[in-house]
Design a protein around this motif. Structure first.
Motif, short mmCIF file in Angstrom:
data_model
loop_
_atom_site.label_atom_id
_atom_site.label_comp_id
_atom_site.label_asym_id
_atom_site.label_seq_id
_atom_site.Cartn_x
_atom_site.Cartn_y
_atom_site.Cartn_z
N LYS A 190 0.84 -1.19 0.00
CA LYS A 190 0.00 0.00 0.00
C LYS A 190 0.88 1.25 0.00
CE LYS A 190 -3.99 -2.04 2.36
NZ LYS A 190 -4.90 -1.95 3.53
N ARG A 191 0.69 2.08 -1.00
CA ARG A 191 1.43 3.33 -1.10
C ARG A 191 0.45 4.49 -1.36
NH1 ARG A 191 7.06 2.76 -1.51
NH2 ARG A 191 7.54 0.73 -0.59
N ARG A 192 0.76 5.61 -0.77
CA ARG A 192 -0.12 6.77 -0.90
C ARG A 192 -0.21 7.23 -2.36
NH1 ARG A 192 -1.46 11.28 3.05
NH2 ARG A 192 -2.61 12.74 1.75
N VAL A 193 -1.43 7.57 -2.77
CA VAL A 193 -1.63 8.16 -4.09
C VAL A 193 -0.70 9.36 -4.24
CG1 VAL A 193 -3.31 9.47 -5.44
CG2 VAL A 193 -3.98 7.32 -4.38
N ALA A 194 -0.19 9.56 -5.44
CA ALA A 194 0.81 10.62 -5.68
C ALA A 194 0.15 12.00 -5.64
CB ALA A 194 1.48 10.40 -7.03
N ASP A 195 -0.17 12.44 -4.42
CA ASP A 195 -0.75 13.77 -4.23
C ASP A 195 0.30 14.69 -3.59
OD1 ASP A 195 -0.62 12.99 -1.58
OD2 ASP A 195 -2.78 12.71 -1.35
N ALA A 196 -0.14 15.85 -3.12
CA ALA A 196 0.80 16.84 -2.58
C ALA A 196 1.50 16.35 -1.32
CB ALA A 196 0.06 18.14 -2.30
N TYR A 197 0.94 15.37 -0.62
CA TYR A 197 1.52 14.90 0.65
C TYR A 197 2.33 13.61 0.49
CZ TYR A 197 -1.66 18.27 2.77
OH TYR A 197 -2.32 19.42 3.13
N ALA A 198 2.34 13.03 -0.70
CA ALA A 198 3.05 11.78 -0.92
C ALA A 198 4.56 12.00 -0.90
CB ALA A 198 2.62 11.15 -2.24
N GLN A 199 5.28 11.14 -0.23
CA GLN A 199 6.74 11.22 -0.16
C GLN A 199 7.33 10.25 -1.20
OE1 GLN A 199 7.82 10.55 3.94
NE2 GLN A 199 6.95 12.48 4.61
N LEU A 200 7.36 10.69 -2.45
CA LEU A 200 7.82 9.86 -3.56
C LEU A 200 9.34 9.80 -3.56
CD1 LEU A 200 5.50 11.23 -6.40
CD2 LEU A 200 5.08 9.30 -4.87
N ASP A 201 9.88 8.63 -3.94
CA ASP A 201 11.32 8.50 -4.09
C ASP A 201 11.82 9.26 -5.31
OD1 ASP A 201 11.70 6.71 -1.85
OD2 ASP A 201 10.67 5.21 -3.05
N ASP A 202 10.98 9.32 -6.34
CA ASP A 202 11.30 10.08 -7.54
C ASP A 202 10.05 10.87 -7.91
OD1 ASP A 202 11.31 10.60 -10.54
OD2 ASP A 202 13.34 9.81 -10.29
N PRO A 203 10.13 12.20 -8.01
CA PRO A 203 8.92 12.99 -8.27
C PRO A 203 8.26 12.68 -9.60
CG PRO A 203 10.90 14.35 -8.44
CD PRO A 203 11.33 13.06 -7.85
N ASN A 204 9.02 12.16 -10.56
CA ASN A 204 8.46 11.85 -11.88
C ASN A 204 7.92 10.43 -11.96
OD1 ASN A 204 9.10 14.41 -13.06
ND2 ASN A 204 11.24 13.75 -13.22
N TYR A 205 8.62 9.48 -11.34
CA TYR A 205 8.29 8.08 -11.52
C TYR A 205 7.62 7.44 -10.31
CZ TYR A 205 11.38 8.69 -15.52
OH TYR A 205 11.96 9.14 -16.68
N GLY A 206 7.75 8.01 -9.11
CA GLY A 206 7.03 7.49 -7.97
C GLY A 206 7.90 6.77 -6.96
N TYR A 207 7.37 5.66 -6.42
CA TYR A 207 8.03 4.89 -5.36
C TYR A 207 8.98 3.86 -5.98
CZ TYR A 207 4.17 6.84 -2.65
OH TYR A 207 3.27 7.68 -2.06
N ARG A 208 10.16 3.74 -5.39
CA ARG A 208 11.18 2.87 -5.97
C ARG A 208 11.06 1.43 -5.45
NH1 ARG A 208 17.35 3.94 -7.47
NH2 ARG A 208 18.11 1.78 -7.52
N GLY A 209 11.33 0.50 -6.33
CA GLY A 209 11.47 -0.91 -6.00
C GLY A 209 12.57 -1.48 -6.89
N GLU A 210 12.54 -2.78 -7.16
CA GLU A 210 13.52 -3.36 -8.07
C GLU A 210 13.02 -4.67 -8.63
OE1 GLU A 210 17.23 -4.16 -6.16
OE2 GLU A 210 16.49 -5.96 -5.14
#
Length: 431
Positions: A190-210
């Motif tokens: 579960k990850r927060r929707v990319a809104d103003a409060y989301a702490q994204l790892d990359d502002p363009n691509y989102g949350y990082r994994g591998e």
């Protein structure tokens, strides 16, 4: 007041007192202008039950209060794990979530599954017993390693818990295949929707994994490529999942392990799935393997009710509460409260409570609520109206209405509802 009664007459609620009627109420501000009503509520089922308390006056019935009760019962939900097609001898992992969905804590004391040859866990058996509070989740890992190509392996993990519903088991399944390449996808949970409060790892691509690619066998793999297929694209062709292939060499040797950054960027509150596929050529024959990219978008939501403080003598104050609800799929953080509107100076949030909220924030779990303490002071004769603005990390900013009335010593005019009558009749009433 002739009597008190319950509109729906639900068996969960009972009026204890008063029992002697009629009761005469004095004008507001005078001794005896209030009575206390005692009620008894008994939860008969786990679901919420709602009824309304009514008072039958000498002229017409009026609603007094809404009654709610919800039974306490531990409720459990466990995800399943589908491993898909996995190369023989390769181990693949899936994350499985346990959710406590009831109103009281969930207690897990044991778990067992028949097929321990192909399936194993991490982060579950070794921590039992496990206690989950209402709304809390626990994620553990399940591993699958096939031994025979073409055979489907499946097992069911049964949990020993203090709950009787809803889903107290987890089904695990996978199929072994022959291949000299394997790929491990990623589950972001579960990850927060990319809104103003989301702490994204990359502002363009989102949350990082591998994703992890492994070459087996004894021959190299040429012209290697990785693609994301069946991506649930957002409007405007914005991809939900991405894999950065900048460090992927065109040829992989037996035993090579390559880790590639992958990203997940949800914009809605729902589950997302896509296939990640690795392809290459072994002696001019296509070799490929696939796995899943999985994630769930969550977001807080907020709602609030207003409050009618009734009628007070000018200069008097009254305390009451207004509920604020967390209605989203993740924890809500309330950051501030403001009173706005034409009569904002007549209402205020209890100062100590407001200071705590502004200093530390107020966290509310999904499905829960808190009562905001409010104070109304009648500043003049007549109606006072304002709004309670709830400022939080949710996309909404509710402003429920606050109402209060002021009167002074002396005579006060009253309203009267004439109800419904035939057009040829006449009804007189003094006010």
């Amino acid at each position: 007041m002739k009597r008190l009664y319950l509109k729906a007459r639900l068996a969960e609620f009972e009026i204890v007192e008063p029992t002697v009627f009629p009761i005469v109420l004095q004008p507001a501000g005078q001794p005896g202008d209030r009575i206390q009503v005692r009620l008894r509520a008994t939860a008969r089922i786990a679901e919420q039950r709602v009824d309304s308390l009514y008072a039958e006056l000498s002229c017409y019935p009026v609603p007094v209060a809404e009654l709610k009760i919800r039974g306490n019962e531990p409720i459990m939900w466990v995800d399943d794990a589908d491993f898909g097609r996995v190369p023989v001898g390769t181990e693949r992992m899936r994350q499985v979530r346990i959710e406590g969905r009831g109103q009281i804590p969930l207690e897990i004391t044991a778990v067992d599954w028949p097929d321990r040859t192909h399936f194993r866990t991490e982060g579950l058996v070794e921590i039992l017993p496990l206690r989950l509070d209402p709304g809390q989740t626990h994620t553990f890992k399940v591993y699958y390693k096939p031994t025979v190509a073409g055979a489907q392996d499946q097992t069911r993990a049964l949990f020993t818990v203090n709950a009787t519903k809803i889903k107290l088991y987890s089904d695990w399944r996978g199929t072994g295949i022959e291949a000299n390449v394997a790929i491990q996808g990623y589950d972001w949970g579960k990850r927060r929707v990319a809104d103003a409060y989301a702490q994204l790892d990359d502002p363009n691509y989102g949350y990082r994994g591998e994703v992890v690619i492994t070459v087996r066998g004894n021959t190299p793999l040429n012209n290697v490529d990785v693609t994301v297929e069946d991506d649930p694209q957002h409007p405007g062709d914005r991809l939900v999942f991405r894999v950065n292939k900048s460090t992927l060499p065109p040829q992989l040797q037996p035993g090579d392990v390559v880790r590639l950054p992958a990203y997940f960027k949800p914009t809605e509150e729902r589950g997302y799935r896509a296939r990640v596929v690795v392809r290459g050529f072994d002696n001019n024959e296509v070799r490929e393997a696939e796995d899943m990219l999985v994630g769930i978008g969550v977001q807080p939501h907020v709602a609030a009710d207003g409050r009618d403080f009734g009628t007070l003598m000018v200069g008097q104050s009254k305390s009451d509460v207004a509920p604020v609800y967390s209605q989203g799929t993740m924890e809500l953080t309330v950051r501030d409260f403001e009173i706005v509107g034409r009569d904002a100076d007549a209402f205020r949030v209890e100062p100590n409570f407001l200071q705590r909220v502004r200093e530390r924030g107020l966290q509310i779990q999904p499905g829960q609520s808190i009562d905001v303490p409010l104070i109304f002071t009648a500043l003049r004769v007549g109606e006072h109206r304002a709004n309670l603005r709830v400022i939080s990390d949710a996309p909404e900013t509710p402003e429920p209405e606050l109402i209060g009335r002021g009167i002074s010593q002396g005579l006060a005019a009253t309203d009267y509802d004439f109800g419904r009558h035939f057009v040829t009749t006449r009804v007189d009433q003094r006010a």
